[in-house]
Every structure is written in structure tokens, then in C-alpha cells.
Design a protein around this motif. Structure first.
Motif, PDB file in Angstrom:
ATOM      1  N   GLU A   1      -6.712  -0.463  -3.762  1.00  0.00           N
ATOM      2  CA  GLU A   1      -7.854  -0.859  -3.042  1.00  0.00           C
ATOM      3  C   GLU A   1      -7.975   0.209  -1.520  1.00  0.00           C
ATOM      4  O   GLU A   1      -8.847   0.582  -1.239  1.00  0.00           O
ATOM      5  N   GLU A   2      -6.693  -0.068  -1.006  1.00  0.00           N
ATOM      6  CA  GLU A   2      -6.808   0.892   0.213  1.00  0.00           C
ATOM      7  C   GLU A   2      -6.334   2.190   0.250  1.00  0.00           C
ATOM      8  O   GLU A   2      -7.137   3.062   0.902  1.00  0.00           O
ATOM      9  N   ALA A   3      -5.344   2.458  -0.551  1.00  0.00           N
ATOM     10  CA  ALA A   3      -4.984   3.994  -0.924  1.00  0.00           C
ATOM     11  C   ALA A   3      -4.056   4.156  -2.123  1.00  0.00           C
ATOM     12  O   ALA A   3      -3.387   3.082  -2.311  1.00  0.00           O
TER      13      ALA A   3
ATOM     14  N   PHE B   1       0.424   3.466   7.115  1.00  0.00           N
ATOM     15  CA  PHE B   1      -0.362   2.752   6.949  1.00  0.00           C
ATOM     16  C   PHE B   1       0.053   1.653   8.055  1.00  0.00           C
ATOM     17  O   PHE B   1      -0.722   0.474   8.068  1.00  0.00           O
TER      18      PHE B   1
ATOM     19  N   VAL C   1       0.903  -1.346   0.175  1.00  0.00           N
ATOM     20  CA  VAL C   1      -0.130  -0.122  -0.070  1.00  0.00           C
ATOM     21  C   VAL C   1       0.836   1.280  -0.079  1.00  0.00           C
ATOM     22  O   VAL C   1       0.632   2.543  -0.660  1.00  0.00           O
TER      23      VAL C   1
END
Length: 372
Positions: free
Chosen positions: A171-173, A206, A138
Motif C-alpha cells: 500500500e505505501e511503498a 519511512f 513498509v
């Protein structure tokens, strides 16, 4: 500043300007401007829109270059006169003004000198930039988005147009990848030195344990094609897939199968576009990107130097060309040129001109060494 330094600096700048004048070939430039001016004045110019855009674009570029050189030459002449008068009258304020102007002139002349080093086959073209997240999960996706912002901010600072063709969100960032064009003369020659793997070291936002993370992103730069470029792509060599766009967008962007992915079957080259509202617009934009990448492949194969254009970038350990360190210290350093900055935030906000200039000079030196 000691008195004699004025004369020395002015002579050095004059010598550099003379070299620039020879490289630009101002007489030939003025003749071409006159010829293009006649074509622009023709009443049937816009009967062929592609040719009209080429002619007017070339004319605007040449006029800008000539005006830039003439303005610099005028400022250099004026500062020489200012120094002479200030000395005669013992005017310290005018001498201080001349010193400040000489500092500004040094920077402007250096920038123009760098432009004369952009003499490659496609250097004068606009640029297509693709950024992909590499190793680092990520954090790498977030870093890829940081790099995209860096280049768009740089373009904004110079009032260059940016056209985003495709963005694949993680998906996350952050982003998995993005492709965008920079619409400006010499954008390819300037940004091509950015091709390679970029490395980020920071405390991961993260990681709930606050550990330091190293992540990578790959940058690829290819030139935008012109109408005269011969790239024939038969329909049977292309597979077209349509799908629903993802990520932020307007109502029609996310509710219809308007996104287009093109695969060039012989080379395996894949491009996509999802930022336009209609499937036809996205397909046309994707073809622009595909043809540009196929041209890069074609020219690279002719020279057997694929790395020179596409950078052979993997986005992992061992092949990074620039490091952005935010922790345990603050530093951006180019590993090829040794150019560095202690202000990573300014660099990530688009202040990359010093890195670009150093890269262009480094590449010119490497080319000369290879020829010898």
C-alpha cells in the motif's frame, strides 16, 4: 611480476582447464552437437514446436559452452607464446600485457569452473524466482522491491531475459511479493543459492524520526519445467479465482477481471499472474509457475529435503543467509560463505556474481561433506 610467476600461473590455469575439460566431456559434447545439428536440419523439425524449441535450445547451449571453452584455451595458449617471445626480446610492455591478460584469464577460468559445479538434476534449467516481504513493515516491502531490482539488473548485465508473472504491490511503498522467470541456461543452478532470508539494516526513509530499521525479505527459487517433465494436475484439484489487477499498468490491465489466482487444493500452493492483458494468458502463465512449484515439492518430498529446494524461508530473525547493512557502516555479507562487499550499492545494482560463485562452491562443499 617476477619471471617464474608466469610459468606457475599458466601451469595452474592449464591444470584447471584440463579438469574442466574432463568434467564437460568435450568428445561427448561434440557428438551431441552433431546429432542435434542433424535434427535441426530435418525439414519436419517444427511440426512439433515444443520438441523443436528443446532441440534448438539444447544445441545453442552446447555450442556456447564449447565455444567458451575453446576460446579460453586459445587465449591461454596465446599468453604462453606472448610470455616466451617477450622474454626472448626483453619486451617489458609485452610482459605487462601478458600479466594483465593472465588476470583476466584467472577470472574467466574461475567462472567456467563454477559452471562445472552445476551438476544437479535441474541445475541447467531456467529459474522461477519469488520474492516476498517479511518482518519489517513498509521497509520490508521496499526491501523486497530492491531485491527484485537487484536480480533483474543482474540478468540485464548478462543479457538474460526476464519475464514477470505477478507483482503484488504494497500500500505505501514496495511490493508484498513478485514472481518472475530468468530465461537463461543454468539460471536455476546459479540462482538457487540465493534462496533464503535476506536482511536489510538502514536508516528508514519511512521513519520521520530517522531511526535505524531492520527488515527482511524471503527469496524462493524453483526450476522451470520442460515438456518432458511429468506433472499431471487434474482440473478438480485446482481452484481458479479471477480478479482485477492492481498497481501500474495499461488501460486494459486495471479495468477488467483479467488477473488469475490458482490454488492447488491438495498442497495449498497458491500462485497468481496479472501481468498479461487477457485472462487466458494470465491463466496459462500461472499454470507454468504452479507446475514448477509442484515439481519442486514433489522432488523435495521424494528426498525428504524440502529446505534444499524451497529454502524454508520465513523472512524473519534467526534464519537470514545474507545481510545488507547500509548504516552504521556499509557492508553486504553472506553468512554461509563469508563472502562480503563494502559496496552495497553496487551489489543492489546487480553486481552479485562473486556472491553467486561463492554460494555455488559452498553448496558443493556442503554436499560433499554430507556424502562423507
Amino acid at each position: 611480476m617476477a619471471g617464474p610467476d608466469f610459468e606457475t600461473q599458466i601451469k595452474q590455469l592449464q591444470a584447471t582447464m584440463h579438469t574442466i575439460e574432463q568434467v564437460l566431456d568435450l568428445d561427448a559434447m561434440k557428438r551431441e552437437i552433431a546429432e542435434l545439428g542433424e535434427q535441426v536440419a530435418a525439414p519436419d523439425l517444427w511440426d512439433d514446436q515444443a520438441n523443436a524449441q528443446r532441440v534448438t535450445g539444447r544445441l545453442s547451449t552446447l555450442q556456447g559452452e564449447l565455444e567458451r571453452f575453446t576460446s579460453l584455451q586459445g587465449r591461454l595458449d596465446d599468453v604462453g607464446v606472448l610470455v616466451e617471445l617477450a622474454r626472448e626480446e626483453g619486451d617489458a610492455d609485452s610482459l605487462a600485457e601478458a600479466e594483465a591478460e593472465l588476470g583476466r584469464l584467472h577470472k574467466s577460468v574461475e567462472q567456467m569452473e563454477v559452471r562445472t559445479l552445476l551438476s544437479g538434476e535441474f541445475d541447467a534449467r531456467e529459474a522461477l524466482v519469488t520474492i516476498r516481504s517479511g518482518a519489517g513493515g513498509v521497509d520490508a516491502a521496499d526491501f523486497a522491491e530492491m531485491l527484485m531490482r537487484m536480480y533483474t539488473r543482474w540478468a540485464e548485465r548478462h543479457k538474460y531475459g526476464v519475464e514477470v508473472f505477478d507483482t503484488s504491490y504494497a500500500e505505501e511503498a514496495g511490493i508484498k511479493s513478485a514472481t518472475f522467470a530468468v530465461h537463461a541456461p543454468y539460471a536455476y543452478g546459479t540462482l538457487s543459492v540465493e534462496a533464503g532470508t535476506h536482511r536489510l539494516v538502514r536508516i528508514s526513509p519511512f521513519d520521520n524520526q530517522g531511526r535505524r530499521q531492520t527488515s527482511f525479505a524471503a527469496v524462493e527459487v524453483v526450476p522451470v519445467l520442460e515438456q518432458t517433465d511429468e506433472i499431471d494436475v487434474p482440473d478438480e484439484e485446482i481452484r481458479v479465482d479471477v480478479y482485477r489487477s492492481g498497481g501500474p499498468g495499461g488501460q486494459s490491465v486495471n479495468t477488467t477481471d483479467s488477473a488469475v489466482r490458482l490454488t492447488h487444493i491438495p498442497t495449498g500452493t497458491v500462485v497468481s499472474c496479472q501481468n498479461e492483458k487477457s485472462q487466458l494468458q494470465n491463466k496459462a502463465s500461472a499454470m507454468v509457475v504452479l507446475k514448477a512449484k509442484l515439481l519442486a515439492l514433489k522432488k523435495a518430498e521424494e528426498r525428504a529435503q524440502l529446505d534444499e529446494i524451497r529454502g524454508d524461508v520465513k523472512g524473519e530473525w534467526g534464519d537470514q543467509m545474507r545481510s545488507y547493512v547500509l548504516n552504521p557502516y556499509q557492508m553486504v555479507k553472506d553468512l554461509r560463505t563469508e563472502q562480503e562487499s563494502g559496496n552495497p550499492q553496487a551489489v543492489l545494482d546487480g553486481e552479485i556474481d562473486d556472491f553467486l560463485e561463492a554460494g555455488i562452491r559452498w553448496r558443493r562443499g556442503a554436499d560433499k561433506a554430507e556424502q562423507n
